[in-house]
Design a protein around this motif. Sequence first.
Motif, PDB file in Angstrom:
ATOM      1  N   ASN A  38       1.612   3.912  -3.136  1.00 57.07           N
ATOM      2  CA  ASN A  38       1.306   5.326  -2.914  1.00 57.07           C
ATOM      3  C   ASN A  38       2.528   6.210  -3.137  1.00 57.07           C
ATOM      4  O   ASN A  38       2.435   7.261  -3.759  1.00 57.07           O
ATOM      5  CB  ASN A  38       0.783   5.518  -1.492  1.00 57.07           C
ATOM      6  N   LEU A  59       0.833  -1.202   0.000  1.00 53.88           N
ATOM      7  CA  LEU A  59       0.000   0.000   0.000  1.00 53.88           C
ATOM      8  C   LEU A  59       0.867   1.251   0.000  1.00 53.88           C
ATOM      9  O   LEU A  59       0.690   2.161  -0.817  1.00 53.88           O
ATOM     10  CB  LEU A  59      -0.889   0.004   1.255  1.00 53.88           C
ATOM     11  N   PRO A  95      -4.668   3.055  12.612  1.00 55.03           N
ATOM     12  CA  PRO A  95      -4.682   3.171  11.165  1.00 55.03           C
ATOM     13  C   PRO A  95      -4.524   4.623  10.736  1.00 55.03           C
ATOM     14  O   PRO A  95      -5.152   5.502  11.299  1.00 55.03           O
ATOM     15  CB  PRO A  95      -6.079   2.665  10.797  1.00 55.03           C
ATOM     16  N   PHE A  96      -3.682   4.845   9.770  1.00 49.00           N
ATOM     17  CA  PHE A  96      -3.458   6.201   9.302  1.00 49.00           C
ATOM     18  C   PHE A  96      -4.013   6.346   7.894  1.00 49.00           C
ATOM     19  O   PHE A  96      -4.198   5.364   7.178  1.00 49.00           O
ATOM     20  CB  PHE A  96      -1.966   6.524   9.295  1.00 49.00           C
ATOM     21  N   SER A  97      -4.320   7.536   7.521  1.00 50.07           N
ATOM     22  CA  SER A  97      -4.814   7.760   6.169  1.00 50.07           C
ATOM     23  C   SER A  97      -3.642   8.070   5.251  1.00 50.07           C
ATOM     24  O   SER A  97      -2.619   8.593   5.680  1.00 50.07           O
ATOM     25  CB  SER A  97      -5.803   8.914   6.140  1.00 50.07           C
ATOM     26  N   ILE A  98      -3.813   7.716   4.017  1.00 53.62           N
ATOM     27  CA  ILE A  98      -2.768   7.997   3.037  1.00 53.62           C
ATOM     28  C   ILE A  98      -2.514   9.492   2.954  1.00 53.62           C
ATOM     29  O   ILE A  98      -1.387   9.939   2.786  1.00 53.62           O
ATOM     30  CB  ILE A  98      -3.173   7.440   1.660  1.00 53.62           C
ATOM     31  N   ARG A  99      -3.572  10.245   3.081  1.00 55.94           N
ATOM     32  CA  ARG A  99      -3.410  11.698   3.048  1.00 55.94           C
ATOM     33  C   ARG A  99      -2.447  12.151   4.132  1.00 55.94           C
ATOM     34  O   ARG A  99      -1.561  12.952   3.910  1.00 55.94           O
ATOM     35  CB  ARG A  99      -4.751  12.393   3.284  1.00 55.94           C
ATOM     36  N   GLU A 100      -2.700  11.604   5.319  1.00 53.41           N
ATOM     37  CA  GLU A 100      -1.867  12.005   6.438  1.00 53.41           C
ATOM     38  C   GLU A 100      -0.424  11.591   6.209  1.00 53.41           C
ATOM     39  O   GLU A 100       0.504  12.360   6.428  1.00 53.41           O
ATOM     40  CB  GLU A 100      -2.396  11.375   7.723  1.00 53.41           C
ATOM     41  N   GLN A 136       3.335   6.697  -6.763  1.00 59.71           N
ATOM     42  CA  GLN A 136       2.420   7.634  -7.408  1.00 59.71           C
ATOM     43  C   GLN A 136       2.737   9.072  -7.028  1.00 59.71           C
ATOM     44  O   GLN A 136       2.435  10.000  -7.767  1.00 59.71           O
ATOM     45  CB  GLN A 136       0.979   7.306  -7.034  1.00 59.71           C
ATOM     46  N   ALA A 190       6.185  17.083   4.718  1.00 60.88           N
ATOM     47  CA  ALA A 190       6.687  18.000   5.736  1.00 60.88           C
ATOM     48  C   ALA A 190       8.119  17.658   6.131  1.00 60.88           C
ATOM     49  O   ALA A 190       8.981  18.528   6.208  1.00 60.88           O
ATOM     50  CB  ALA A 190       5.784  17.964   6.966  1.00 60.88           C
TER      51      ALA A 190
END
Lengths: 229, 229
Positions: free
Chosen positions: A21, A17, A106-111, A24, A118
Amino acid sequence: MGASILVVEDESAIQELIALNLSQAGHESLLAADAQEALDRVRESLPDLILIDWMLPGMSGIDLVRRLRANERTQNVPIIMLTARADEVDKLMGLESGADDYITKPFSIRELNARIKAVLRRRAPQMTEDPVRFKDLLLDPGTHRVSVRGDEISLGPTEFKLLHFFMTHPERVYSRTQILDHVWGDHVFIEERTVDVHIRRLRAALEPSNTAELLQTVRGSGYRLTALP
Amino acid sequence: MGASILVVEDESAIQELIALNLSQAGHESLLAADAQEALDRVRESLPDLILIDWMLPGMSGIDLVRRLRANERTQNVPIIMLTARADEVDKLMGLESGADDYITKPFSIRELNARIKAVLRRRAPQMTEDPVRFKDLLLDPGTHRVSVRGDEISLGPTEFKLLHFFMTHPERVYSRTQILDHVWGDHVFIEERTVDVHIRRLRAALEPSNTAELLQTVRGSGYRLTALP
DNA sequence: GCATGCTGTAACATTGCCGTCACACCTTGT
DNA sequence: ACAAGGTGTGACGGCAATGTTACAGCATGC
């Protein structure tokens, strides 16, 4: 962009995953399933960032961070920890062990992307031995000389390091504490106001060449070297 | 708690199930049956979280997420996707399109609540070192500069922090107390009217660039930074 | 031993911002 | 129209942040 990122994660689902990501997002991802493999990978080529799962078979993620931090070669590579345990204690331990940031699963891909961005952004430019140029200023760490359009400027050791730091980190505001850390070195116990005095001395030295106004004070925040008015 | 949550779901059975559950958890739920309705709803008032079904009549859930992420106003609102298809691919696409989390149907109420809680907990848009854009405004904490279309705006420390706060929390109304907590820090004992004065000073600084009207007064509630007229 | 140059700190001077008030103005409800 | 509360606005005293100067300590070199 286009950084190389080492992912240390034993669960292949999460590994894929993240890898997908990252690719991409324009990054190159290296994979390692455990700490030993990670250390081997790092020996080959140095990544720009390392993502480490807290729980790893064998050596734990934290121990891996400590190992990486202990090695001169890898001690400056930014590290983000992935952890399923959200306790404050864990966060603290992760950061204390030397990680730059952590994300709780669980973390989001956005995060994840935001954190990566950063951390990569504050990948600080280093003060090397290479000559630095900024506007009319020319600073050469090798010969320990500073000049403006050929006219040499005489600086004391501290003023020299101070100017060197600002010239390698232009346009950015730094607090007195940060300046002390970078120029004097961490863990020094010196009055913050001392920075003011050295800024003043540096300005006085730059004054004859009309380059003193490049060194601006940002009230409430610190100082900055800027090319803008 | 007590967040407002927009549920975008065409099956009324599931819609009601979720709405009931949300109200029991102390949340206020807004309902939309398709993407267009969702966009309309969002235009009226900004929810704290959006639940979106993958399969929607007309514009798909993913497209809706993309639309929401593309809109400046909604780009930071957390999104949870609901999907019946459990394939990894779907998960990936859902997350890549900008969702913060996903839940596969059939899901348990307990799981839904857990996800909502988790997302809301980490929801707060943080004031980081990243540059922030809002309409023509550009604020860069790193260089400590604010500009409108290239023209720099000079702000005092407090006005800077105030604008930074509003730009990272746009389209939402904040009371004077909340503003004091976020900008000045909790537990400060300062007159609430002081906020008014700083709002005024910030407006005065933004006036020359015709961006002052973005900072609106909401009588009886507080202030808000908005792109709407 | 003396001179020199650099440093860190303290003390004083100055600047600019902040928080508060008083009053004007506006909105709302009666 | 009036009262009552909410908000805009300008002014002002205070003080915190910064600029500036002076000085004592400490190396180093002669």
